[in-house]
Design a protein around this motif. Structure first.
Motif: not given
Length: 148
Positions: A4-19
């Motif tokens: 499968q293709p690789v997806e890039v994700r970027v987030a601040t801590f506040a934008d991360l969900d618990a999972r």
């Protein structure tokens, strides 16, 4: 069957969900604490800083690589916790991760503490040795810097 293709994700801590945060920490702990046999305080408080950016790669919904970019004093970015899942190694994901991270960093100077056996890898991304080698948690490290 092609991977499968690789997806890039970027987030601040506040934008991360618990999972997602759980999955990122699990990869870090599985490699840095368990695989490398280095019992150390993985949760150092820097994950939650407003200037921290979490950057990770997913494949088919699974976290396969991760790093964090910290905001150090003086406008310096610090890359750390660079990790690729054991099952995903050898496929160029570390290079992809660094390319994405340096795009986030932009023109700011950037530092990192390389495991010494990876100095050449980081040199390939524009970093140069900036200090003497040292041992942390039983693993040789080398400070490196990339100038803007």
């Amino acid at each position: 069957m092609p991977s499968q293709p690789v997806e890039v994700r970027v987030a601040t801590f506040a934008d991360l969900d618990a999972r997602t945060f759980h999955d990122l920490l699990r990869l870090r702990i599985d490699v840095f604490v368990v695989e490398q046999a280095c019992p150390y305080p993985e949760l150092d408080g820097r994950d939650v800083e407003p200037g921290t950016r979490h950057l990770w790669l997913t494949r088919d919904g699974d976290v396969v690589a991760y790093l964090r970019i910290l905001a150090d004093p003086g406008g310096v970015a610090r890359i750390g916790r660079v990790v690729v899942a054991p099952t995903a190694r050898g496929g160029g994901l570390a290079g992809r991760l660094m390319t994405e991270a340096l795009a986030q960093v932009g023109e700011r100077p950037c530092v990192l503490e390389a495991q010494t056996h990876l100095v050449d890898f980081y040199a390939g991304h524009g970093f140069t040795v900036s200090g003497a080698d040292y041992v942390e948690d039983g693993i040789p490290h080398t400070p490196m810097r990339r100038h803007a």
